[in-house]
Design a protein around this motif. Structure first.
Motif, mmCIF file in Angstrom:
data_model
loop_
_atom_site.group_PDB
_atom_site.id
_atom_site.type_symbol
_atom_site.label_atom_id
_atom_site.label_comp_id
_atom_site.label_asym_id
_atom_site.label_seq_id
_atom_site.Cartn_x
_atom_site.Cartn_y
_atom_site.Cartn_z
ATOM 1 N N LYS A 284 9.392 -9.853 -9.324
ATOM 2 C CA LYS A 284 10.105 -10.154 -8.235
ATOM 3 C C LYS A 284 9.462 -8.819 -7.170
ATOM 4 C CE LYS A 284 14.777 -11.792 -8.917
ATOM 5 N NZ LYS A 284 16.006 -11.274 -8.740
ATOM 6 N N PHE A 285 8.750 -9.025 -6.179
ATOM 7 C CA PHE A 285 7.978 -8.538 -5.391
ATOM 8 C C PHE A 285 8.196 -8.822 -3.765
ATOM 9 C CE2 PHE A 285 5.347 -12.114 -5.207
ATOM 10 C CZ PHE A 285 4.504 -12.041 -3.962
ATOM 11 N N SER A 286 7.987 -7.264 -2.856
ATOM 12 C CA SER A 286 8.459 -7.300 -1.194
ATOM 13 C C SER A 286 7.220 -6.626 -0.914
ATOM 14 C CB SER A 286 9.930 -7.153 -0.917
ATOM 15 O OG SER A 286 9.942 -5.683 -0.957
ATOM 16 N N ILE A 287 6.579 -7.115 0.238
ATOM 17 C CA ILE A 287 5.639 -5.900 1.026
ATOM 18 C C ILE A 287 5.739 -6.647 2.180
ATOM 19 C CG2 ILE A 287 3.225 -6.415 1.844
ATOM 20 C CD1 ILE A 287 2.495 -8.151 -0.594
ATOM 21 N N GLN A 288 6.090 -4.832 2.356
ATOM 22 C CA GLN A 288 6.774 -4.477 4.150
ATOM 23 C C GLN A 288 5.735 -4.256 4.805
ATOM 24 O OE1 GLN A 288 9.502 -5.155 5.280
ATOM 25 N NE2 GLN A 288 9.134 -4.744 7.236
ATOM 26 N N PRO A 289 5.445 -4.762 5.789
ATOM 27 C CA PRO A 289 4.210 -3.925 6.969
ATOM 28 C C PRO A 289 4.976 -3.053 8.036
ATOM 29 C CG PRO A 289 5.070 -5.861 7.455
ATOM 30 C CD PRO A 289 5.238 -6.176 6.121
ATOM 31 N N LYS A 290 4.497 -2.125 8.608
ATOM 32 C CA LYS A 290 4.467 -1.416 9.326
ATOM 33 C C LYS A 290 3.336 -0.180 10.148
ATOM 34 C CE LYS A 290 5.471 2.589 6.220
ATOM 35 N NZ LYS A 290 6.189 3.444 5.653
ATOM 36 N N MET A 291 3.628 0.163 11.582
ATOM 37 C CA MET A 291 3.014 1.274 12.153
ATOM 38 C C MET A 291 3.044 1.870 11.603
ATOM 39 S SD MET A 291 0.730 -1.449 13.735
ATOM 40 C CE MET A 291 -0.079 -0.247 15.234
ATOM 41 N N LYS A 292 2.042 2.888 11.896
ATOM 42 C CA LYS A 292 1.367 4.252 11.236
ATOM 43 C C LYS A 292 0.762 4.954 11.870
ATOM 44 C CE LYS A 292 2.453 7.895 8.128
ATOM 45 N NZ LYS A 292 2.826 8.565 6.022
ATOM 46 N N HIS A 293 0.757 5.530 12.981
ATOM 47 C CA HIS A 293 -0.619 6.758 13.702
ATOM 48 C C HIS A 293 -1.343 5.325 13.681
ATOM 49 C CE1 HIS A 293 1.250 10.292 11.836
ATOM 50 N NE2 HIS A 293 0.452 10.143 10.646
ATOM 51 N N ASP A 294 -0.855 4.613 14.450
ATOM 52 C CA ASP A 294 -1.666 3.136 15.500
ATOM 53 C C ASP A 294 -2.588 2.617 14.610
ATOM 54 O OD1 ASP A 294 -0.371 3.637 17.953
ATOM 55 O OD2 ASP A 294 -1.787 5.562 18.649
ATOM 56 N N LYS A 295 -1.995 2.694 13.265
ATOM 57 C CA LYS A 295 -2.885 1.667 12.592
ATOM 58 C C LYS A 295 -1.778 0.769 11.167
ATOM 59 C CE LYS A 295 -6.415 3.038 9.236
ATOM 60 N NZ LYS A 295 -6.432 4.301 8.923
ATOM 61 N N PRO A 296 -2.249 -0.476 10.768
ATOM 62 C CA PRO A 296 -1.524 -0.738 9.927
ATOM 63 C C PRO A 296 -1.081 -0.800 8.460
ATOM 64 C CG PRO A 296 -3.547 -1.857 10.464
ATOM 65 C CD PRO A 296 -3.253 -0.906 11.211
ATOM 66 N N VAL A 297 -0.098 -0.017 7.945
ATOM 67 C CA VAL A 297 -0.054 0.269 6.689
ATOM 68 C C VAL A 297 1.294 -0.413 6.369
ATOM 69 C CG1 VAL A 297 -0.713 2.536 6.874
ATOM 70 C CG2 VAL A 297 1.887 2.049 7.693
ATOM 71 N N PHE A 298 1.322 -0.513 4.344
ATOM 72 C CA PHE A 298 2.259 -1.593 3.605
ATOM 73 C C PHE A 298 2.843 -0.654 2.669
ATOM 74 C CE2 PHE A 298 -1.124 -4.036 5.727
ATOM 75 C CZ PHE A 298 -0.634 -5.409 5.936
ATOM 76 N N ASP A 299 4.187 -0.813 2.919
ATOM 77 C CA ASP A 299 4.757 -0.495 1.265
ATOM 78 C C ASP A 299 5.123 -1.600 0.881
ATOM 79 O OD1 ASP A 299 5.041 2.277 2.650
ATOM 80 O OD2 ASP A 299 6.983 1.675 3.733
ATOM 81 N N ILE A 300 5.056 -1.730 -0.630
ATOM 82 C CA ILE A 300 5.200 -2.334 -1.520
ATOM 83 C C ILE A 300 6.176 -1.716 -2.971
ATOM 84 C CG2 ILE A 300 3.544 -4.032 -3.373
ATOM 85 C CD1 ILE A 300 1.002 -3.614 -1.916
ATOM 86 N N LYS A 301 6.659 -3.275 -2.528
ATOM 87 C CA LYS A 301 8.344 -2.810 -4.118
ATOM 88 C C LYS A 301 7.780 -4.090 -4.830
ATOM 89 C CE LYS A 301 11.467 -0.813 -1.370
ATOM 90 N NZ LYS A 301 12.989 -0.662 -0.807
ATOM 91 N N VAL A 302 7.791 -3.432 -6.418
ATOM 92 C CA VAL A 302 7.877 -4.979 -7.192
ATOM 93 C C VAL A 302 8.908 -3.998 -8.820
ATOM 94 C CG1 VAL A 302 6.061 -6.076 -9.488
ATOM 95 C CG2 VAL A 302 4.896 -4.970 -7.194
ATOM 96 N N SER A 303 9.063 -5.072 -8.695
ATOM 97 C CA SER A 303 10.184 -4.686 -10.584
ATOM 98 C C SER A 303 9.750 -5.840 -11.022
ATOM 99 C CB SER A 303 11.781 -4.832 -9.670
ATOM 100 O OG SER A 303 12.190 -6.352 -8.995
#
Length: 379
Positions: A268-287
């Motif tokens: 199972k996995f999820s990819i969470q997008p967000k903004m940081k310092h006006d740039k797109p970044v992503f947090d990934i979770k995998v199990s």
């Protein structure tokens, strides 16, 4: 009255019998099994592979018969023109309702208009179906379609026409249906991950070479443009962020020595997008869960799980960086960002491409639960 009734019944039965007069025997028609599309010297080149179904039936009934494949070829100024040139040389009517696979050459993929021509004809002709496998190759198309299946099996049971049988046992490169190809090809910000075929020389028959078709990489397309292809060893991270992954091996090494082999499942996995310092970044979770078919070192459960986590994170990051080298969004991060943060995407994108760099994946959280050591116990 009885005579009239008999005459009416006879007339009705006769009308039913005439319904078969216009039918055609299946041996009098050409059923296309695989369609190849190439682009050479500004011409679209079409290949069709036909399989002898009577031979398949006899083999399944236990009768020995050599399996034969026949290849047809024609070219034209467009895909449809090439098809009509193929009709002109065909000895019988060509039937398209049985197509199992479309194979594009790299040259055809690089010419986006050729893909659009194929999809346009596919949308308009009633015999074509969308549940066909879609693949790519840089091998000569005729060689790919003429490659026999091993063990005297029909080509309809090879990775070319039946890729899920292999994928269910070892999930590394996910097969792709045409309807998903169309969706990702046309959808804004999406990435197409197209399986890449090669002719593998590793198999033999009676000490003689017996080449076989195998998936050896992935070609990436985005915004109706070809980005490039990566080999199997370069895309090992893709399987950890693929919904279809069922069962995939992970090899843990110490230098060149294999310490353990883990078979991962229930991913199972999820990819969470967000903004940081006006740039797109992503947090990934995998199990995932894993079983241990091979252990060559004195390691306990916790040690094995930690080493597995490190290898998986490295593979995810290495594949991502390899994609950046060919300007490919290998994990489809742009599409995820577009669906979740559309306003920000509209501000940041450059001609439909989200600016990504080596720091765009900020965090990767991985959990591995080793549930079994096979028939042996693990500490």
């Amino acid at each position: 009255m009885k005579l009239i009734r008999c005459m009416l019944v006879t007339a009705l039965l006769s009308m039913l019998l005439t319904g078969c007069w216009g039918s055609k025997e299946i041996e009098h028609m050409i059923y296309v099994n695989t369609l190849g599309v190439d682009y050479v010297d500004n011409k679209v080149v079409v290949y069709i592979q036909m399989v002898n179904f009577s031979g398949i039936a006899k083999k399944e009934a236990g009768q020995s018969q050599e399996q034969k494949t026949f290849i047809g070829k024609a070219e034209g100024d467009s895909f449809d023109a090439a098809i009509f040139n193929l009709y002109a040389t065909s000895p019988q009517r060509i039937i398209w309702s049985n197509v199992k696979t479309i194979v594009f050459s790299e040259a055809a993929l690089k010419k986006g208009s050729v893909i659009n021509q194929v999809l346009d004809v596919w949308d308009r002709y009633y015999e074509f179906r969308y549940t066909v496998w879609t693949m790519a190759t840089n091998e000569p198309m005729e060689d790919v379609l003429n490659t026999p299946s091993i063990a005297d099996l029909s080509v309809i049971y090879s990775q070319l026409n039946s890729p899920m049988r292999t994928y269910e046992q070892s999930s590394v490169i996910a097969p792709l249906y045409l309807y998903k190809f169309i969706w990702k090809w046309r959808e804004k910000a999406e990435t197409v991950r197209l399986p890449f075929l090669e002719i593998a020389p590793d198999w033999t028959s009676n000490k003689k070479p017996s080449p076989n078709i195998s998936m050896s990489g992935i070609c990436f397309l985005q915004n109706e443009q070809f980005r490039g292809c990566l080999k199997s060893k370069e895309i090992l991270g893709v399987r950890w962020l693929e919904k279809k992954t069922q069962r995939t091996p992970l090899i843990i090494k110490d230098d060149k020595k294999v310490l353990a082999v883990i078979v991962m499942n229930k991913l199972k996995f999820s990819i969470q997008p967000k903004m940081k310092h006006d740039k797109p970044v992503f947090d990934i979770k995998v199990s995932m869960q894993g079983t241990l078919p091979e252990l060559s070192a004195n390691l306990n459960r916790k040690d094995i799980e930690l080493k597995a986590i490190k290898v998986i994170e490295d593979q995810i990051r290495e594949t991502y960086l390899k994609g950046l080298e060919i300007n490919a969004d290998v994990y489809g991060l742009s599409g995820i960002f577009y669906r979740n943060l559309s306003k920000e995407w509209n501000k940041l994108n450059d001609k439909g491409i989200l600016p990504l760099d080596s720091s765009s994946i900020e965090k990767i959280d991985i959990k591995v639960n080793l549930t079994s050591g096979g028939i042996s116990k693990i500490e």
